[in-house]
Design a protein around this motif. Structure first.
Motif, PDB file in Angstrom:
ATOM      1  N   LEU A   1      -2.928   6.742  -9.556  1.00  0.00           N
ATOM      2  CA  LEU A   1      -1.550   6.250  -9.542  1.00  0.00           C
ATOM      3  C   LEU A   1      -1.100   5.912  -8.127  1.00  0.00           C
ATOM      4  O   LEU A   1      -0.499   4.854  -7.887  1.00  0.00           O
ATOM      5  N   GLU A   2      -1.387   6.795  -7.180  1.00  0.00           N
ATOM      6  CA  GLU A   2      -0.964   6.569  -5.798  1.00  0.00           C
ATOM      7  C   GLU A   2      -1.645   5.337  -5.201  1.00  0.00           C
ATOM      8  O   GLU A   2      -1.010   4.524  -4.511  1.00  0.00           O
TER       9      GLU A   2
ATOM     10  N   LYS B   1      -0.247   2.068  -6.715  1.00  0.00           N
ATOM     11  CA  LYS B   1       1.083   1.774  -6.171  1.00  0.00           C
ATOM     12  C   LYS B   1       0.980   1.180  -4.773  1.00  0.00           C
ATOM     13  O   LYS B   1       1.719   0.241  -4.429  1.00  0.00           O
TER      14      LYS B   1
ATOM     15  N   MET C   1      -0.135  -2.379  -5.195  1.00  0.00           N
ATOM     16  CA  MET C   1       0.957  -3.198  -5.722  1.00  0.00           C
ATOM     17  C   MET C   1       1.972  -3.535  -4.639  1.00  0.00           C
ATOM     18  O   MET C   1       2.508  -4.646  -4.593  1.00  0.00           O
ATOM     19  N   ASN C   2       2.233  -2.590  -3.746  1.00  0.00           N
ATOM     20  CA  ASN C   2       3.150  -2.837  -2.633  1.00  0.00           C
ATOM     21  C   ASN C   2       2.616  -3.888  -1.668  1.00  0.00           C
ATOM     22  O   ASN C   2       3.373  -4.454  -0.881  1.00  0.00           O
TER      23      ASN C   2
END
Length: 331
Positions: free
Chosen positions: A98-99, A102, A105-106
């Protein structure tokens, strides 16, 4: 390592791999002799369609399962190295996935959830991977052994059927459990299945290595943040010349020079040995090295491939793939 740097692909790490080709050939010859038909393989591949072969094999496996008992099933589970749970902590792995997604995605890289299966030949038709290193399945599929191949098919489908407005690069990332069929014996760190974080960037050649330079350093910036924010570690990016470009040395030089100009904190840039005979990557391969709690890891790699060129039939297509192994970071 799994099978290439960070368990990503199939080409580089060969120490400890057991060559199964002679064994497969001998077993096949024995089977055909027992069945009394040395032309059986040719008949099944050339004389009937893929759908008819699928129908035939479905019936064969159905009958085989009917003959199995619960004790047979338990024995198959015990003896099959592909079906046992991973040793990695499940909650830690999910949190890490998950980290990382993310972070990607950023940086403008869209997360995508892939199917556990890919079309039959996904890694061998446009790549250089032997189909025997993949778990082939029924209904025209194989178990995913390299998510970047499957993402490249998704990208080619989007491009061919005009499913998006192609004003910018296509950028996808995923975390996926991979299964590889090659056998490494008792070699430490070689896993039958393992988790990878993968990124794929697609674009069109615009001259002066614009795609190659921009896309590669976009990937590096993602890995820089991953290792800095999650592991408090720097990364070394090793750039190595490969064949497949008219001026591979010039490509490596331009990318290296551009990287120095970025003055990225926590990123060391170095040059690796040229291996032009390596046919997996085209022009350049980069390897990611890091040190976490005093331990050195060659934890990921990437490079340019010609898969979308082959899938779409145009030399103008450009594709960059990369990945890093996750299990080894947690074990």
């Amino acid at each position: 390592m799994e099978s290439r740097m960070g368990g990503f692909g199939f080409k580089i790490y060969k120490k400890g791999v057991i060559n199964l080709r002679p064994l497969l050939s001998a077993n096949l010859e024995r089977i055909l002799k027992r069945l009394g038909n040395s032309d059986l393989i040719s008949l099944l591949t050339k004389q009937i369609s893929s759908s008819d072969l699928n129908t035939l094999l479905l019936k064969v496996f159905n009958e085989k399962v009917k003959m199995s008992s619960p004790s047979d099933l338990l024995k198959r589970y015990t003896e099959n190295r592909f079906v046992h749970p991973a040793k990695v902590d499940a909650l830690q792995l999910k949190q890490l996935e998950l980290e990382i997604l993310k972070i990607a995605m950023n940086h403008g890289v869209s997360p995508i959830q892939l199917s556990p299966v890919a079309p039959l030949g996904c890694t061998s038709v446009v790549g250089t991977v032997d189909q025997n290193k993949v778990i082939s399945a029924l209904r025209g599929t194989e178990v995913v052994s390299d998510a970047t191949n499957l993402i490249s098919l998704h990208i080619a489908d989007l491009i061919k059927y005009n499913k998006y407005s192609r004003k910018d690069y296509l950028r996808f990332s995923t975390t996926h459990r991979h299964v590889r069929a090659q056998y490494f014996g008792d070699t430490p760190g070689m896993l039958a299945h393992f988790h990878l974080f993968c990124m794929v960037t697609s674009g069109v050649d615009q001259g002066s290595y614009e795609f190659e330079i921009k896309s590669l350093w976009e990937h590096i910036k993602v890995y820089q943040e991953i290792f800095k924010s999650l592991f408090n570690s720097k990364i070394e990016v090793i750039l190595s010349e490969r064949g497949g470009y008219k001026d591979s040395a010039g490509l490596v030089s331009r990318i290296t020079e551009y990287g120095y100009g970025l003055e990225l904190d926590d990123v060391i840039i170095s040059t690796g040995a040229a291996q032009k005979e390596n046919q997996y990557y085209k022009g350049l391969q980069f390897t990611i090295k890091t040190v976490i709690e005093g331990r050195e890891y060659y934890i990921g790699d990437g490079g340019y491939v010609d898969w979308t060129q082959k899938l779409l039939g145009t030399k103008k297509e450009r594709l960059l793939i990369s990945a890093t192994g996750l299990d080894r970071l947690l074990l």
